[in-house]
Design an enzyme around this catalytic site. Sequence first.
Site, PDB file in Angstrom:
ATOM      1  N   PHE A 152      -6.899  -2.117  -4.314  1.00 11.52           N
ATOM      2  CA  PHE A 152      -5.908  -2.045  -3.227  1.00 11.52           C
ATOM      3  C   PHE A 152      -6.002  -0.713  -2.459  1.00 11.52           C
ATOM      4  CE2 PHE A 152      -1.232  -0.734  -2.770  1.00 11.52           C
ATOM      5  CZ  PHE A 152      -1.146  -1.148  -1.453  1.00 11.52           C
TER       6      PHE A 152
ATOM      7  N   THR B 297      -0.604   9.458 -10.505  1.00  9.57           N
ATOM      8  CA  THR B 297       0.632   8.736 -10.217  1.00  9.57           C
ATOM      9  C   THR B 297       1.883   9.528 -10.606  1.00  9.57           C
ATOM     10  OG1 THR B 297       1.918   6.826 -11.009  1.00  9.57           O
ATOM     11  CG2 THR B 297       0.214   7.591 -12.461  1.00  9.57           C
ATOM     12  N   ASP B 298       2.978   9.237  -9.921  1.00  9.78           N
ATOM     13  CA  ASP B 298       4.261   9.862 -10.284  1.00  9.78           C
ATOM     14  C   ASP B 298       4.765   9.381 -11.645  1.00  9.78           C
ATOM     15  OD1 ASP B 298       5.048   7.272  -9.575  1.00  9.78           O
ATOM     16  OD2 ASP B 298       6.611   7.911  -8.170  1.00  9.78           O
ATOM     17  N   GLU B 299       4.168   8.277 -12.165  1.00  8.95           N
ATOM     18  CA  GLU B 299       4.650   7.739 -13.450  1.00  8.95           C
ATOM     19  C   GLU B 299       4.418   8.702 -14.600  1.00  8.95           C
ATOM     20  OE1 GLU B 299       4.107   3.777 -14.572  1.00  8.95           O
ATOM     21  OE2 GLU B 299       4.350   3.011 -12.541  1.00  8.95           O
TER      22      GLU B 299
ATOM     23  N   TYR C 155      -0.063   2.647 -19.775  1.00 12.56           N
ATOM     24  CA  TYR C 155      -0.695   2.997 -18.490  1.00 12.56           C
ATOM     25  C   TYR C 155      -0.406   4.448 -18.119  1.00 12.56           C
ATOM     26  CZ  TYR C 155      -0.977   3.667 -13.449  1.00 12.56           C
ATOM     27  OH  TYR C 155      -1.209   4.199 -12.206  1.00 12.56           O
TER      28      TYR C 155
ATOM     29  N   LYS D  30      -2.844   7.811 -17.782  1.00 14.23           N
ATOM     30  CA  LYS D  30      -3.003   8.592 -16.544  1.00 14.23           C
ATOM     31  C   LYS D  30      -2.668  10.069 -16.813  1.00 14.23           C
ATOM     32  CE  LYS D  30      -4.032   7.252 -12.950  1.00 14.23           C
ATOM     33  NZ  LYS D  30      -5.343   6.936 -12.296  1.00 14.23           N
TER      34      LYS D  30
HETATM   35  P1  NAD Z   1      -6.168  -1.641  -8.319  1.00 19.89           P
HETATM   36  O1  NAD Z   1      -5.862  -2.202  -9.662  1.00 19.89           O
HETATM   37  O2  NAD Z   1      -5.817  -2.415  -7.102  1.00 19.89           O
HETATM   38  O3  NAD Z   1      -7.739  -1.328  -8.213  1.00 19.89           O
HETATM   39  C1  NAD Z   1      -8.445  -0.729  -9.251  1.00 19.89           C
HETATM   40  C2  NAD Z   1      -9.933  -0.825  -8.906  1.00 19.89           C
HETATM   41  O4  NAD Z   1     -10.661  -0.163  -9.935  1.00 19.89           O
HETATM   42  C3  NAD Z   1     -10.455  -2.269  -8.843  1.00 19.89           C
HETATM   43  O5  NAD Z   1     -11.287  -2.443  -7.721  1.00 19.89           O
HETATM   44  C4  NAD Z   1     -11.233  -2.416 -10.136  1.00 19.89           C
HETATM   45  O6  NAD Z   1     -12.300  -3.362 -10.046  1.00 19.89           O
HETATM   46  C5  NAD Z   1     -11.745  -0.998 -10.352  1.00 19.89           C
HETATM   47  N1  NAD Z   1     -12.040  -0.713 -11.755  1.00 19.89           N
HETATM   48  C6  NAD Z   1     -11.216  -0.920 -12.829  1.00 19.89           C
HETATM   49  N2  NAD Z   1     -11.848  -0.552 -13.959  1.00 19.89           N
HETATM   50  C7  NAD Z   1     -13.065  -0.074 -13.590  1.00 19.89           C
HETATM   51  C8  NAD Z   1     -14.164   0.471 -14.305  1.00 19.89           C
HETATM   52  N3  NAD Z   1     -14.132   0.591 -15.643  1.00 19.89           N
HETATM   53  N4  NAD Z   1     -15.240   0.881 -13.614  1.00 19.89           N
HETATM   54  C9  NAD Z   1     -15.294   0.757 -12.272  1.00 19.89           C
HETATM   55  N5  NAD Z   1     -14.292   0.225 -11.538  1.00 19.89           N
HETATM   56  C10 NAD Z   1     -13.209  -0.179 -12.195  1.00 19.89           C
HETATM   57  O7  NAD Z   1      -5.507  -0.204  -8.308  1.00 19.89           O
HETATM   58  P2  NAD Z   1      -4.753   0.566  -7.121  1.00 19.89           P
HETATM   59  O8  NAD Z   1      -3.356   0.123  -7.072  1.00 19.89           O
HETATM   60  O9  NAD Z   1      -5.593   0.512  -5.914  1.00 19.89           O
HETATM   61  O10 NAD Z   1      -4.737   2.050  -7.735  1.00 19.89           O
HETATM   62  C11 NAD Z   1      -5.831   2.926  -7.506  1.00 19.89           C
HETATM   63  C12 NAD Z   1      -5.561   4.250  -8.194  1.00 19.89           C
HETATM   64  O11 NAD Z   1      -4.363   4.827  -7.675  1.00 19.89           O
HETATM   65  C13 NAD Z   1      -5.342   4.162  -9.702  1.00 19.89           C
HETATM   66  O12 NAD Z   1      -5.970   5.261 -10.304  1.00 19.89           O
HETATM   67  C14 NAD Z   1      -3.830   4.234  -9.875  1.00 19.89           C
HETATM   68  O13 NAD Z   1      -3.505   4.801 -11.119  1.00 19.89           O
HETATM   69  C15 NAD Z   1      -3.457   5.137  -8.727  1.00 19.89           C
HETATM   70  N6  NAD Z   1      -2.113   4.954  -8.179  1.00 19.89           N
HETATM   71  C16 NAD Z   1      -1.685   3.704  -7.801  1.00 19.89           C
HETATM   72  C17 NAD Z   1      -0.430   3.550  -7.216  1.00 19.89           C
HETATM   73  C18 NAD Z   1       0.084   2.198  -6.765  1.00 19.89           C
HETATM   74  O14 NAD Z   1       1.250   2.100  -6.377  1.00 19.89           O
HETATM   75  N7  NAD Z   1      -0.724   1.136  -6.768  1.00 19.89           N
HETATM   76  C19 NAD Z   1       0.397   4.686  -7.041  1.00 19.89           C
HETATM   77  C20 NAD Z   1      -0.064   5.939  -7.455  1.00 19.89           C
HETATM   78  C21 NAD Z   1      -1.322   6.049  -8.004  1.00 19.89           C
HETATM   79  O1  DAU Z   2       4.782   4.839  -9.297  1.00 22.06           O
HETATM   80  C1  DAU Z   2       3.402   4.639  -9.083  1.00 22.06           C
HETATM   81  C2  DAU Z   2       2.966   3.426  -9.848  1.00 22.06           C
HETATM   82  O2  DAU Z   2       3.505   2.308  -9.151  1.00 22.06           O
HETATM   83  C3  DAU Z   2       1.456   3.289  -9.999  1.00 22.06           C
HETATM   84  O3  DAU Z   2       0.975   4.336 -10.784  1.00 22.06           O
HETATM   85  C4  DAU Z   2       1.073   1.957 -10.637  1.00 22.06           C
HETATM   86  O4  DAU Z   2      -0.335   1.808 -10.618  1.00 22.06           O
HETATM   87  C5  DAU Z   2       1.706   0.841  -9.842  1.00 22.06           C
HETATM   88  O5  DAU Z   2       1.455  -0.392 -10.487  1.00 22.06           O
HETATM   89  C6  DAU Z   2       3.209   1.054  -9.716  1.00 22.06           C
HETATM   90  O6  DAU Z   2       3.863   0.940 -11.013  1.00 22.06           O
HETATM   91  P1  DAU Z   2       5.312   0.251 -11.176  1.00 22.06           P
HETATM   92  O7  DAU Z   2       5.451  -0.204 -12.561  1.00 22.06           O
HETATM   93  O8  DAU Z   2       6.384   1.095 -10.607  1.00 22.06           O
HETATM   94  O9  DAU Z   2       5.084  -0.964 -10.159  1.00 22.06           O
HETATM   95  P2  DAU Z   2       5.386  -2.530 -10.255  1.00 22.06           P
HETATM   96  O10 DAU Z   2       5.104  -3.078  -8.894  1.00 22.06           O
HETATM   97  O11 DAU Z   2       4.739  -3.180 -11.415  1.00 22.06           O
HETATM   98  O12 DAU Z   2       6.953  -2.540 -10.486  1.00 22.06           O
HETATM   99  C7  DAU Z   2       7.834  -1.920  -9.559  1.00 22.06           C
HETATM  100  C8  DAU Z   2       9.258  -2.123 -10.068  1.00 22.06           C
HETATM  101  O13 DAU Z   2       9.572  -3.515  -9.993  1.00 22.06           O
HETATM  102  C9  DAU Z   2       9.417  -1.749 -11.525  1.00 22.06           C
HETATM  103  O14 DAU Z   2      10.717  -1.191 -11.696  1.00 22.06           O
HETATM  104  C10 DAU Z   2       9.331  -3.076 -12.269  1.00 22.06           C
HETATM  105  C11 DAU Z   2       9.919  -4.056 -11.273  1.00 22.06           C
HETATM  106  N1  DAU Z   2       9.374  -5.443 -11.340  1.00 22.06           N
HETATM  107  C12 DAU Z   2       8.037  -5.595 -11.284  1.00 22.06           C
HETATM  108  C13 DAU Z   2       7.483  -6.847 -11.354  1.00 22.06           C
HETATM  109  C14 DAU Z   2       5.977  -7.018 -11.307  1.00 22.06           C
HETATM  110  C15 DAU Z   2      10.233  -6.521 -11.421  1.00 22.06           C
HETATM  111  O15 DAU Z   2      11.475  -6.379 -11.439  1.00 22.06           O
HETATM  112  N2  DAU Z   2       9.684  -7.767 -11.483  1.00 22.06           N
HETATM  113  C16 DAU Z   2       8.338  -7.981 -11.483  1.00 22.06           C
HETATM  114  O16 DAU Z   2       7.900  -9.149 -11.578  1.00 22.06           O
END
Ligand code: NAD
Ligand code: DAU
Length: 350
Positions: A11, A125-127, A150, A154
């Site tokens: 993503f 991540t902020d997590e 997770y 991180k």
């Molecule tokens: P995502 O799950 O959409 O994408 C992860 C990508 O990494 C995929 O394309 C997957 O194929 C690839 N991947 C997974 N394992 C791999 C491996 N062993 N070798 C090579 N490629 C591999 O994740 P995202 O939501 O785009 O998050 C990207 C980064 O940002 C992550 O490090 C996540 O911790 C961080 N992050 C995400 C969020 C969020 O809200 N989604 C917020 C803060 C930080």
């Molecule tokens: O804060 C950054 C993080 O945000 C990233 O590091 C992670 O990669 C990303 O997945 C995301 O984590 P969260 O756990 O916060 O995101 P998620 O979308 O899974 O959930 C957001 C909130 O919604 C959380 O409080 C759980 C709740 N939730 C989630 C799902 C999937 C629900 O209530 N119902 C659901 O079905």
Amino acid sequence: MKILVTGGAGFIGSAFVRQTLRGKPEVHIVNLDKLTYAGNLENLAPVAADPRYRFVRGDICDEALVERLFEDEKPETVVHFAAESHVDRSILSPEPVFQTNLRGTFTLLEAARRARTRRFVHVSTDEVYGSIDPPAEADENFPLRPSSPYSASKAGSDLLALSYWTTYRLPVVVTRASNNYGPYHFPEKLIPLMISNALEDKPLPIYGDGMQVRDWLFVEDHCRAILAVVEQGRDGEIYNIGGNCSLPNIEVVRRILRTTCKPERLMKTVRDRPGHDRRYALSSEKIRRETGWTPLVEFESGLAETIAWYRDNQDWVRRVRSGEYQNYYSRNYHNRDREMGAMSGERAGG
Ligand code: NAD
Ligand code: DAU
């Protein structure tokens, strides 16, 4: 400049690749991605034919492959997105987060150290700060209290990356962003799951009381922040990246229902996530002060754009939801569903 992006088919990584190739004509990108369930080359269709872009399918844990890639491509910069990124999956099966997020990060750091890479941006991540009681906000010195497998993985990889600066002077920078949303978001996370279920009139599963607070950041704003850090970040530093938009989950879901013109009765309370963090809250003062970055997209317009994208790309949703997704969905939601059904007499899940 050549950038090695890891996880560029996911993503945020794919948004970064598209945005950077669009806005930076001098940049070449090599994208190393394993194409797990979350990696999707369709996300990169707009850049697939760009001569400044190369895709390599592979695992960041594969030492020989990673080593060869650094030798062949000689990237000046690494932007490391690749991760197992979903909290619920890490709770159902913790092993993959430790393999990819820790072992994989270690493998990349070692290769970058040997190649004397000039900049290594570790995307985190902020997590890692865990749940934060109001009214506090985490700055970059806030204690790390990760709650899930997770977020623990991180936090571990953040510390490992920073140790490569302290010990080996590998120029590492760590970013910690809040919850992203936007187009191409895999429909296992809150916003894309709720939009895609709502568009199909399926129930919207709310964990617990839905009052958990997240800070929402439009994915394009996050990618601009990462570029700012690539260009202006200081070695060995951490930069928080928040969206300045804190909302309880239930409010986010209500807005999705309003915008899609769907009834509130689609919302179904289900059993809470184990160890669920109640509130995330970040101070992004440091990145603002040092780079001038600030989020530009208001939640209302970002959400409307995201919903419009899902409406227009239902084939993409159907394709990513086929196969493995069904298995995950039933593992994560159907037991929850039965438990709540017994308590409340209603059914949730899709
Ligand atoms: P995502 O799950 O959409 O994408 C992860 C990508 O990494 C995929 O394309 C997957 O194929 C690839 N991947 C997974 N394992 C791999 C491996 N062993 N070798 C090579 N490629 C591999 O994740 P995202 O939501 O785009 O998050 C990207 C980064 O940002 C992550 O490090 C996540 O911790 C961080 N992050 C995400 C969020 C969020 O809200 N989604 C917020 C803060 C930080
Ligand atoms: O804060 C950054 C993080 O945000 C990233 O590091 C992670 O990669 C990303 O997945 C995301 O984590 P969260 O756990 O916060 O995101 P998620 O979308 O899974 O959930 C957001 C909130 O919604 C959380 O409080 C759980 C709740 N939730 C989630 C799902 C999937 C629900 O209530 N119902 C659901 O079905």
